[in-house]
Scaffold this active site. Sequence first.
Site, mmCIF file in Angstrom:
data_model
loop_
_atom_site.group_PDB
_atom_site.id
_atom_site.type_symbol
_atom_site.label_atom_id
_atom_site.label_comp_id
_atom_site.label_asym_id
_atom_site.label_seq_id
_atom_site.Cartn_x
_atom_site.Cartn_y
_atom_site.Cartn_z
ATOM 1 N N TYR A 93 0.838 -1.207 0.000
ATOM 2 C CA TYR A 93 0.000 0.000 0.000
ATOM 3 C C TYR A 93 0.875 1.259 0.000
ATOM 4 O O TYR A 93 0.655 2.177 -0.796
ATOM 5 C CB TYR A 93 -0.913 -0.026 1.232
ATOM 6 C CG TYR A 93 -1.871 1.142 1.334
ATOM 7 C CD1 TYR A 93 -3.029 1.183 0.574
ATOM 8 C CD2 TYR A 93 -1.621 2.194 2.223
ATOM 9 C CE1 TYR A 93 -3.913 2.249 0.684
ATOM 10 C CE2 TYR A 93 -2.499 3.255 2.336
ATOM 11 C CZ TYR A 93 -3.647 3.277 1.571
ATOM 12 O OH TYR A 93 -4.516 4.336 1.675
ATOM 13 N N LYS B 247 0.910 4.121 -2.919
ATOM 14 C CA LYS B 247 0.503 5.503 -2.637
ATOM 15 C C LYS B 247 1.646 6.490 -2.902
ATOM 16 O O LYS B 247 1.412 7.641 -3.276
ATOM 17 C CB LYS B 247 -0.014 5.615 -1.202
ATOM 18 C CG LYS B 247 -1.332 4.864 -0.993
ATOM 19 C CD LYS B 247 -2.435 5.449 -1.861
ATOM 20 C CE LYS B 247 -3.732 4.701 -1.803
ATOM 21 N NZ LYS B 247 -4.808 5.314 -2.586
#
Length: 267
Positions: free
Chosen positions: A158, A162
């Site tokens: 993640y 991002k």
Amino acid sequence: MTQVTPEKYGPWALVTGAARGLGYEFARQLAERGFSLILVDKLDDQLAESASALSANDDIDVIYYCVDLAQDHFMGGLLEAIGDRQVGLLINNAGIAKIGEFLPQSIDFLTAQLSVNTRAVLHLTHYFANKMAEQERGGIIIVGSLAAEVASAYNANYCGTKAYDVKFAESLWAELRPRGIDVLGFMPSSTATPGYAAEGSKMTESIMDVESTVSDALRFLGRVPSVVAGKNNRISNFVMTRLLSRMKAIQLVSSHIRKTFLVKGGS
Ligand SMILES: NC(=O)c1ccc[n+]([C@@H]2O[C@H](COP(=O)([O-])OP(=O)(O)OC[C@H]3O[C@@H](n4cnc5c(N)ncnc54)[C@H](OP(=O)(O)O)[C@@H]3O)[C@@H](O)[C@H]2O)c1
């Protein structure tokens, strides 16, 4: 301050992950500003419900399209559904978050997460930025996360996706401004959404609500390359990224994530 209006950017706003959470709130606030809406999500029933609620506003048109953005060829059907509607604002919001140890996670899940959080963003942005350049106007928000600023354990894929989102947005901010296109990399911190609740953390007072988070994104579009949501989060991000060593910051966030999400009874 930049006014986020259909007059400035164009009549239609496309929002991914619009069935609920931050995506729904983006759609709601953009409808209030007079944008007609193209809502995209993979939650079929919930998406239809959200579209129906937003259609109560007689001043705008709403269409929705249900698709899994992790699929390789999602663009074809979506573009067919959009037809010749002019997308002036693209909100790349859909994202998959999952706190947990890296090693036990399946490679299929991690690949789907990579696809939704980065590949889908790339495809949508490339297509619609070209269309916007023809019109010499447009706006693009790419929803990253504070996880783009400080990485942590139990969130590796993640954080990586991002970081891509925010650097991608910042680069395009510089490149597309002369073409009349505003781009913003937007970094929410913990925000009260169904996705956040599903991770099993308690909703404490420090968690932002969707309304003020989305207002911040719309306030900063066209003003800066990227921004963290919320004044308190901007201050703590300053401390984490400028005053602490990278090692200390990663250790602090990793410990916070472990206590908040992984230890039973954590706050
Ligand atoms: N809430 C936070 O604390 C927070 C913090 C930092 C950043 N963010 C970012 O903000 C964005 C929105 O988060 P949120 O908390 O509002 O999430 P959410 O409550 O889980 O809503 C996200 C929506 O996107 C949809 N979506 C997920 N995968 C999809 C796919 N493959 N194809 C199409 N739609 C898909 C979800 O559908 P399903 O439920 O079916 O997957 C859901 O309706 C994400 O990019 C997230 O990373 C959130």
